[in-house]
Design a protein around this motif. Structure first.
Motif, mmCIF file in Angstrom:
data_model
loop_
_atom_site.group_PDB
_atom_site.id
_atom_site.type_symbol
_atom_site.label_atom_id
_atom_site.label_comp_id
_atom_site.label_asym_id
_atom_site.label_seq_id
_atom_site.Cartn_x
_atom_site.Cartn_y
_atom_site.Cartn_z
ATOM 1 N N ASP A 127 0.830 -1.208 0.000
ATOM 2 C CA ASP A 127 0.000 0.000 0.000
ATOM 3 C C ASP A 127 0.867 1.262 0.000
ATOM 4 N N GLY A 129 -6.262 -2.155 1.015
ATOM 5 C CA GLY A 129 -5.341 -1.085 0.661
ATOM 6 C C GLY A 129 -4.172 -1.562 -0.171
ATOM 7 N N ASP A 130 -3.731 -2.800 0.040
ATOM 8 C CA ASP A 130 -2.596 -3.333 -0.718
ATOM 9 C C ASP A 130 -2.964 -3.652 -2.160
ATOM 10 N N ALA A 171 -4.295 0.601 -3.646
ATOM 11 C CA ALA A 171 -3.233 1.572 -3.919
ATOM 12 C C ALA A 171 -2.464 1.223 -5.193
ATOM 13 N N GLU A 214 -11.253 4.202 2.515
ATOM 14 C CA GLU A 214 -10.978 3.242 1.444
ATOM 15 C C GLU A 214 -12.153 3.156 0.478
#
Length: 585
Positions: A326, A382-383, A386, A443
């Motif tokens: 992320d 998020g990983d 992003a 998010e």
């Protein structure tokens, strides 16, 4: 000697032996699944100490409170102690972000929350809290109320009016930024103001906040301190975390494109210098943070008042060299944005290297991206989000189709892994821990905006449906009522309701004239745009929704409001056509 005396002595000695055998030191665990398994076995509550390695008050909490002998004994005897670095576990970080760092969370063996506290607590006060929970481990509040999805994937007129009113009332007219005790750049609020900068009031908000927030940019090394206390911008906390660095870099880059103020470009360049000089790994990834303190637990005001030589003579605050997907994705998107608005070649080179690093070092077989080096099967939204956003930004600035393909692949993996019912996307896949993942507001805002834009680039219905699914969460009554990021929800709703400004250059990738036209498209202000460079030799665009005539030379087009411009063959004429249609939008 009476016959009952040995029995009496034994009865008196057993409690003393048990007391002596009780551990005096807590056994700190780092795996939530292991901690809750131990809690169920021993029927003891879990004390979750959620720390940030860069956080001053986390250092103080560890060196004073958690080092206190009485506190250590109480934790060892009555609790299962769980210590987690919030950067290493986005599920817990997002779940308890509102509690600040350190977050002090007490949970029953089944994962239900008993007590939540935010920030440093002195030893005696913390000991009293431990003793109170030991006596009565019942929850302070039930919490965990489910969110009912909105009927439509958009804000109602009443909800939009409430959010707009909150946006107005939350602004600090004296100092700029939000009217809060901690001053920081709320990126969604500033981006909303930039998007509406034709309104003089919104433009003043953006300019005042951006000017004031420069006090949080390190004048020596660049990079942004996380926030300032005291309701002004003059009392910074000096930690530098990637989420802040990338967000501040991106917002100053957008500000430069929209407002054309040199100070905003200089601020963005200072952010770039820090990222490339301090947080970039030689392999192309980016580190997660730099500590606030030179000496853990000691304030560093005097240190940060020094020049470069003075600081280096005393040493550098610790850099957390963890490489997370992320953080690297956030850095790549921000650097690509800086190139987009300014032509900064070093920023583009670093963004491309970061994108390649993500694909090489963090992509999993499931199409998503693992958080750290070791693949333990756990996946965090998020990983994946992003990198997906970074790849789309790289496609926008380079025109290379491989980046669009990678963004689509990562986005499809998000739909498979994180979609929640009845609405929204979870911050993580469910794992072995009884702490179920929840949707994270920030998010889901980011996801709506990404999937909606990706739908226009790729033309895939599934990506539009994904954006609507997340918007139903954002538009729900409870989220609208509780949301702090009201400007982000407003931005997501506005973008979902209209097409982006569409700029297309038709011409060969090796054609200098086409390159010049595309540079004009790149420098056009605005975060909500669809930029494409169509070299006919590469085949049709992914979303071939407009037919362009063939000319023997490169041509630029601008589309919006249901129509497209005539072709422009010269950079100056193309800039005029873009400005004319953008003004009409």
């Amino acid at each position: 000697m009476p016959r009952f005396l040995p029995t009496l002595l034994l009865a008196l000695l057993l409690p003393l032996q048990a007391l002596a055998a009780a551990p005096a030191e807590p056994r700190w665990l780092s795996d939530p699944a292991q901690a809750f398994a131990e809690a169920r076995r021993s029927q003891r509550p879990v004390f979750l100490y959620l720390e940030a390695r860069w956080c001053h008050w986390c250092h103080v909490m560890q060196e004073q409170t958690l080092a206190d002998p009485a506190v250590r004994r109480a934790l060892a005897r009555h609790y299962v102690a769980l210590k987690v670095d919030h950067d290493a576990n986005p599920l817990l970080a997002n779940r308890y972000r509102d509690y600040g760092w350190p977050a002090l969370i007490f949970l029953a063996p089944d994962g239900s929350e008993i007590v939540k506290r935010a920030g440093y607590i002195a030893p005696q006060d913390f000991l009293r809290l431990l003793e109170a929970i030991e006596r009565d481990p019942s929850p302070e509040s039930l919490g965990g109320v489910a969110v009912a999805a909105a009927a439509q994937p958009s804000l109602t007129a009443e909800a939009r009016a409430r959010l707009l009113q909150r946006h107005e009332l939350s602004y600090d007219t004296r100092f700029g930024g939000l009217a809060t005790a901690q001053k920081f750049i709320d990126r969604d609020s500033v981006e909303y103001a930039l998007a509406h900068a034709d309104d003089p009031a919104e433009r003043r908000k953006a300019e005042q906040t951006l000017d004031a927030a420069q006090a949080l940019i390190d004048p020596v090394w660049g990079g942004a301190y996380q926030y300032s206390t005291g309701s002004d911008w003059q009392h910074p906390h000096y930690e530098k975390i990637m989420r802040t660095q990338a967000g501040v870099l991106r917002i100053y880059a957008l500000a430069w494109a929209r407002l054309q103020r040199p100070a905003d470009l200089h601020a963005a360049q200072a952010m770039r210098d820090y990222l490339l000089g301090f947080l970039r790994d030689p392999g192309g990834g980016f580190y997660v943070s730099q500590d606030a303190d030179l000496v853990p637990g000691e304030k560093a005001h005097d240190y940060y008042a020094l020049d470069d030589a003075g600081r280096r003579a005393r040493g550098l605050p610790r850099i957390d060299r963890s490489l997370y997907a992320d953080a690297t994705g956030q850095a790549a998107e921000a650097l690509a944005t800086l190139y987009e608005v300014s032509g900064d070649a070093a920023a583009l080179q670093a963004a491309i290297a970061a994108g390649d690093w993500l694909l090489r070092e963090r992509r999993g077989r499931d199409g998503c991206f693992r958080h750290g080096q070791r693949d333990d099967g756990q996946r965090y939204l998020g990983d994946c989000l992003a990198p997906a956003r970074a790849f789309l930004a790289l496609y926008r600035v380079t025109g290379e189709r491989r980046w669009l393909q990678q963004s689509v692949a990562a986005s499809d993996a998000i739909i498979r892994a994180f979609q929640a019912k009845p609405a929204g996307y979870l911050t993580a896949k469910a794992g072995r821990s009884p702490l179920a993942p929840l949707p994270d507001l920030a998010e889901n805002i980011s996801l709506v905006r990404h999937f909606n834009l990706l739908r226009h680039y790729g033309g895939r219905k599934a990506h539009g449906e994904a954006a609507h699914h997340a918007m139903r969460y954002l538009a729900s009554e409870r989220v609208v009522e509780d949301a702090f990021e009201e400007a982000g929800i407003l931005l997501a709703d506005e973008e979902l309701g209209r097409d982006p400004l569409h700029l297309v250059v038709v011409g060969g990738k090796g054609d200098a004239a086409a390159r010049g036209l595309y540079d004009i498209a790149l420098r056009t202000p605005g975060g909500y745009r669809r930029l494409e460079w169509w070299d006919r030799k590469e085949g049709p665009l992914a979303n071939a929704d407009v037919e362009y005539p063939k000319f023997p030379r490169a041509a630029g087009y601008v589309c919006g409001n249901g129509r497209c411009s005539l072709p422009s063959f010269e950079a100056g004429k193309y800039a005029e056509a873009i400005a004319k249609l953008a003004a009409a939008k």
